[in-house]
Design a protein around this motif. Structure first.
Motif, PDB file in Angstrom:
ATOM      1  N   GLU A   1       0.884   7.860  -4.243  1.00  0.00           N
ATOM      2  CA  GLU A   1       0.663   8.634  -3.316  1.00  0.00           C
ATOM      3  C   GLU A   1      -0.760   9.217  -3.396  1.00  0.00           C
ATOM      4  N   VAL A   2      -1.377   9.711  -4.443  1.00  0.00           N
ATOM      5  CA  VAL A   2      -2.843  10.402  -4.489  1.00  0.00           C
ATOM      6  C   VAL A   2      -4.001   9.719  -4.952  1.00  0.00           C
TER       7      VAL A   2
ATOM      8  N   PHE B   1     -11.437  10.351   4.071  1.00  0.00           N
ATOM      9  CA  PHE B   1     -10.731   9.562   3.236  1.00  0.00           C
ATOM     10  C   PHE B   1     -10.485   7.993   3.904  1.00  0.00           C
ATOM     11  N   LEU B   2     -11.035   7.061   2.843  1.00  0.00           N
ATOM     12  CA  LEU B   2     -10.365   5.798   2.943  1.00  0.00           C
ATOM     13  C   LEU B   2      -9.069   5.243   2.110  1.00  0.00           C
ATOM     14  N   ASP B   3      -8.294   5.076   2.957  1.00  0.00           N
ATOM     15  CA  ASP B   3      -6.946   4.651   2.410  1.00  0.00           C
ATOM     16  C   ASP B   3      -7.044   3.224   1.950  1.00  0.00           C
TER      17      ASP B   3
ATOM     18  N   TYR C   1       0.539  14.430   4.672  1.00  0.00           N
ATOM     19  CA  TYR C   1      -0.743  14.372   3.976  1.00  0.00           C
ATOM     20  C   TYR C   1      -2.035  13.546   4.547  1.00  0.00           C
ATOM     21  N   ASP C   2      -1.691  12.599   5.105  1.00  0.00           N
ATOM     22  CA  ASP C   2      -2.646  11.766   5.973  1.00  0.00           C
ATOM     23  C   ASP C   2      -2.820  12.320   7.458  1.00  0.00           C
ATOM     24  N   GLU C   3      -1.876  13.020   7.892  1.00  0.00           N
ATOM     25  CA  GLU C   3      -2.129  13.477   9.122  1.00  0.00           C
ATOM     26  C   GLU C   3      -3.235  14.979   8.979  1.00  0.00           C
TER      27      GLU C   3
ATOM     28  N   LYS D   1      -5.952  13.887  -2.747  1.00  0.00           N
ATOM     29  CA  LYS D   1      -6.309  12.529  -2.383  1.00  0.00           C
ATOM     30  C   LYS D   1      -7.617  12.284  -1.854  1.00  0.00           C
ATOM     31  N   THR D   2      -8.252  13.294  -1.053  1.00  0.00           N
ATOM     32  CA  THR D   2      -9.717  12.983  -0.737  1.00  0.00           C
ATOM     33  C   THR D   2     -10.538  12.769  -2.056  1.00  0.00           C
ATOM     34  N   ILE D   3     -10.363  13.873  -2.826  1.00  0.00           N
ATOM     35  CA  ILE D   3     -11.122  13.888  -4.033  1.00  0.00           C
ATOM     36  C   ILE D   3     -11.064  12.589  -4.831  1.00  0.00           C
TER      37      ILE D   3
END
Length: 864
Positions: free
Chosen positions: A367-368, A655-657, A644-646, A273-275
């Protein structure tokens, strides 16, 4: 096509054109040492006469420099080096190397998104006739070929992981005497069925169902002449081998991860998710990580720990996509297209993990992925379908079906059962919340204690205790997938359909009931599985959370269904039971409970519902799935974010949601950093620019007219400037006093020698905002445009800068949805980069922090 990009090929082309035209040009440029970096930037050394010739300034990534083709081809110097070649950053976009860049470097989507096809010469053979048509079509289908290759290779790896884990998991209980490499189910293929409670192959004989002596499957106690049973010396020997083999598998997996690839630990979805959110984590998608992830995943799943292989399959698929992207320069040199490929790879990972191609597409979208255009949707769907088709052809489960838990119930659910499904949704949300809170606090405890220095010992201890407990419980001794199959089945007098004896028949033989011991066993298994999963998820080995969550929820749902069966047996006179006999199907409650807990842990919604009905084939149970998933998400969101966010927040990943909606009253001037280290248009030499690059850790420098006026003219990325200066300094004609120019309109240079042309490294159209811009608008710019920074100006005069990490820090400090609930040390890479890219101190107000960024360690976007 790869040889066409080699430096030698371009050198030959330049020599041929130069000799044919018989052109005497005195400009020359430095050529890159390697093929992959040969045309990222062009550095021209111009004579005094050429300096004042009219030439158009170019924006970074705009392609042609305004010169004719012959001028851009240039000439050869005495050493045979080609002259200034056509600037081709417009073809490749932004190129950040994992091996060279820092961890968590921010990508700028706007640079890669502005990529245009490489302009071809009118006389080029690529543009004429059938050859040109085939060349263009081949270029267009590169993405489809690449996604198909990702799907095929991911399916092969998933098949190997499944078969290897199944065989090694059976080794804890015994081996096949005929062929050691066969799993228990294949070894017992000639028998009637496998009795999981006794780990035996059963056949139907004259005396009824009995053990098959000709099956070839042997327990470990048989090696010592002790018949296999659940008591006495046989039980002790079986438990000894079970615990020792499980501990050995987990220890080897942890050793491989810690020795060769640290990023192979965990599920990897948080990092993916970060990538995909626009950041770089070097070595996370490397070949070593893929190899260790696959081997370690087989060992960790076979050890019997409370983990799954489905989540790590997403990481495996993304590693495959990253490695295969190197085949095509079109994807290898463009980070935006590469991340589109990674989105498709994530869908393929879910597709092969659950046999759910449509659920994989929705998982990638929901999700990702942060950037998911329409064309990516089609290619993602194509990749997931290819992966599912190859998996179906390989058939690793020997079932002949794509679905893992195909269900065919005789009784359908009734509308009054929706109340029970709502209750399961609430329980799933609460269990998911408890798991997330306990797991994050345990991870924080690891950071503060000496456990962080002894990860292998921790793995051995957790595996030893888990294996010792699992062997005592019949339901937990077997593989998780086999347990789920049994929990999803309806009550049946057939021992093959109910291998764990979860249901029994009443004395009159007309109704099913559940023994009290079975219900206590289900309740105890729920708590044991939950505690084991809390301690397991976070160990230094490959581990997923999908299957453990499904098992916990299935055990909980089966318990509720069993209670309802007992209630039905004692209250047959109620109106709700008049229209049917054996109305309650505990298998439905197990499926709904599994979806509820998994939704409470991951907070997936639509993708989870689709995965569940693709996983079970139960399309008629979509309404129960939707009900429990929505309720579990609502309940869980009250307390925490998803696991995953935690984990992203706990590890300090930037990470910017993009799916969140916020409302902030602050302005850009409240968050920006006002002390900016910039580069002026005039009076630049190779020496002072080299010192600036070496002494500053900034990611870029705004280009201004002068120190007094500070009129913004553009933006220079540090990596571009550093590469350009490195190539210029390698030429003997360049010294520290050689002047450098950033614009063809710069008339301040008055020399008789040569100057270094750095026009191509300047981005003439950087993102700009005014001081009074609201942070809501800034957030939308970061979210929609994918930019890395915004320059703050007032009537064209540079006032400050805001980076994406500035904005993330501000939200974590001052917005409740992003507040840092767990104060733990950040990883070394993330901490260094947050300092370099403007991280305000957490113990001072934002305004005071922005004025003292230089004291706090500087930043990476030009702040002193």
């Amino acid at each position: 096509w790869g040889p066409l990009n080699l430096p030698f090929f371009r050198l030959c082309v330049s020599a041929c054109v130069s000799c044919t035209l018989d052109t005497e040009l005195h400009s020359f440029s430095m050529f890159a040492k390697g093929g992959t970096e040969s045309d990222d930037e062009s550095v021209s050394l111009l004579s005094e006469q050429e300096l004042h010739q009219p030439a158009a300034d170019t924006r970074s990534g705009s392609g042609s420099s305004g010169r004719t083709w012959n001028d851009r081809i240039g000439s050869l110097d005495t050493h045979g080096a080609p002259a200034s070649l056509p600037h081709r950053r417009s073809v490749r976009g932004e190129r950040l190397y994992y091996k060279d860049g820092d961890d968590f470097t921010t990508l700028d989507w706007s640079v890669s998104h502005s990529v245009k096809p490489e302009p071809q010469r009118p006389s080029s053979p690529r543009t004429r006739g059938w050859c040109g048509w085939l060349w263009r079509k081949a270029d267009e289908i590169q993405g489809w070929i690449l996604t198909a290759l990702v799907g095929v290779l991911t399916a092969f790896l998933a098949t190997g992981i499944h078969m290897g884990a199944e065989w090694m998991a059976d080794l804890k209980l015994g081996f096949c005497n005929n062929s050691l490499w066969l799993s228990r189910e294949i070894c017992c293929a000639g028998s009637y069925f496998v009795d999981y409670s006794k780990s035996e192959c059963k056949v139907i004989g004259p005396g009824g169902i009995r053990a098959d002596p000709d099956s070839g499957w042997q327990c470990w106690s048989d090696m010592f002449g002790v018949p296999c049973s659940n008591e006495g010396l046989s039980w002790f020997l079986q438990m000894l081998f079970y615990v020792l083999i499980a501990t050995l598998f987990a220890s080897v997996s942890a050793w491989l991860v810690l020795t060769f690839a640290k990023y192979a630990a965990g599920s990897g979805i948080s990092e993916v998710k970060t990538i995909l959110g626009g950041f770089v984590i070097k070595q996370f998608l490397s070949g070593w990580t893929l190899l260790i992830k696959v081997v370690g995943l087989v060992l960790s799943v076979a050890s019997g720990l409370s983990l799954g292989k489905e989540g790590p399959c997403v990481h495996v698929a993304c590693c495959v996509g990253n490695l295969l992207s190197r085949i095509f320069p079109k994807y290898h040199h463009n980070e935006l297209r590469k991340r589109e490929l990674l989105s498709a790879s994530a869908a393929a990972g879910v597709s092969v993990a659950f046999g759910a191609p449509l659920g994989g597409v929705l998982f990638s979208l929901e999700e990702v992925s942060s950037y998911f255009p329409h064309k990516t949707m089609w290619r993602t769907f194509f990749c997931a379908i290819i992966a599912a088709m190859v998996l179906r052809a390989m058939d690793p489960t020997n079932s002949g079906k794509l679905t893992l838990f195909a269900v065919e119930y005789k009784h359908e659910w009734r509308y009054w059962e929706l109340i029970l499904f709502l209750i399961l949704g609430v329980m799933g949300g609460l269990i998911g919340t408890a798991f997330i809170k306990l797991n994050v606090r345990l991870a924080a405890l690891r950071k503060r204690t000496r456990l962080q220095f002894h990860p292998i010992l921790e793995v051995m201890a957790v595996t030893f205790v888990t294996a010792l407990i699992n062997f005592q419980f019949q339901l937990l001794r077997e593989d998780s997938l086999r347990l789920l199959r049994a929990l999803f089945k309806e009550c049946s007098p057939n021992l093959e359909a109910d291998p764990f004896n979860l249901c029994s028949i009443t004395a009159d033989g007309t109704r099913y009931t559940v023994e009290t011991d079975i219900m206590w066993l289900l309740l105890g298994s729920v708590f044991i599985k939950l505690i084991c999963t809390v301690f397991t998820f976070g160990l230094k080995l490959p581990a997923g959370v999908f299957v453990p969550s499904l098992v916990i929820g299935a055990l909980m749902g089966r318990l509720v269904g069993s209670l309802m069966i007992v209630f039905e047996t004692g209250n047959q006179e109620l109106a709700m039971f008049d229209s049917c006999q054996n109305c309650i199907n505990p298998g439905i409650y197990a499926m709904v409970g599994a979806a509820a807990v998994l939704g409470g842990v991951t907070r997936m919604t639509v993708s989870l519902v689709v995965i569940m009905f693709e996983l079970t084939g139960g399309l008629t149970y979509v309404v129960p799935f939707m009900t429990c998933v929505l309720v579990s998400k609502w309940v869980g969101d009250v307390f925490t974010a998803s696991i995953y966010d935690e984990m992203i927040r706990f590890n300090g990943y930037p990470f910017l949601d993009t799916k969140s909606e916020i409302s902030l009253a602050a302005r850009a001037c409240d968050v920006m950093s006002g002390d900016v280290a910039f580069v002026t248009l005039h009076d630049n030499t190779v020496g002072n620019l080299h010192r600036k690059v070496q002494t500053c850790t900034f990611k870029g420098f705004p280009l201004v007219s002068s120190r007094e006026d500070r009129v913004l003219l553009g933006y220079i990325r540090r990596s571009d400037l550093q590469k350009a200066l490195r190539r210029a300094r390698s030429n003997p004609a360049v010294n520290s006093a050689t002047p450098c120019i950033f614009s063809s309109l710069d008339n301040s240079v008055n020399v008789t020698g040569t100057v270094v042309d750095l026009i191509s490294v300047v981005d003439r159209t950087p993102a700009q905002i005014v001081e009074d811009t609201s942070l809501d608008r800034v957030f939308e710019m970061f979210k929609q445009l994918g930019i890395r920074y915004c320059l703050v100006v007032h009537h064209g005069i540079l006032k400050g800068i805001i980076t994406k990490k500035d904005f993330l820090e501000h939200m974590e400090l001052y917005h409740p949805a992003f507040s840092d609930k767990y104060k733990v040390p950040r990883p070394r890479g993330a901490e260094a980069d947050s300092v370099n890219e403007s991280s305000p101190r957490s113990d001072v107000p934002a305004s005071e922090s922005s004025m003292n960024r230089s004291v706090n360690g500087g930043r990476s976007d030009g702040l002193v």
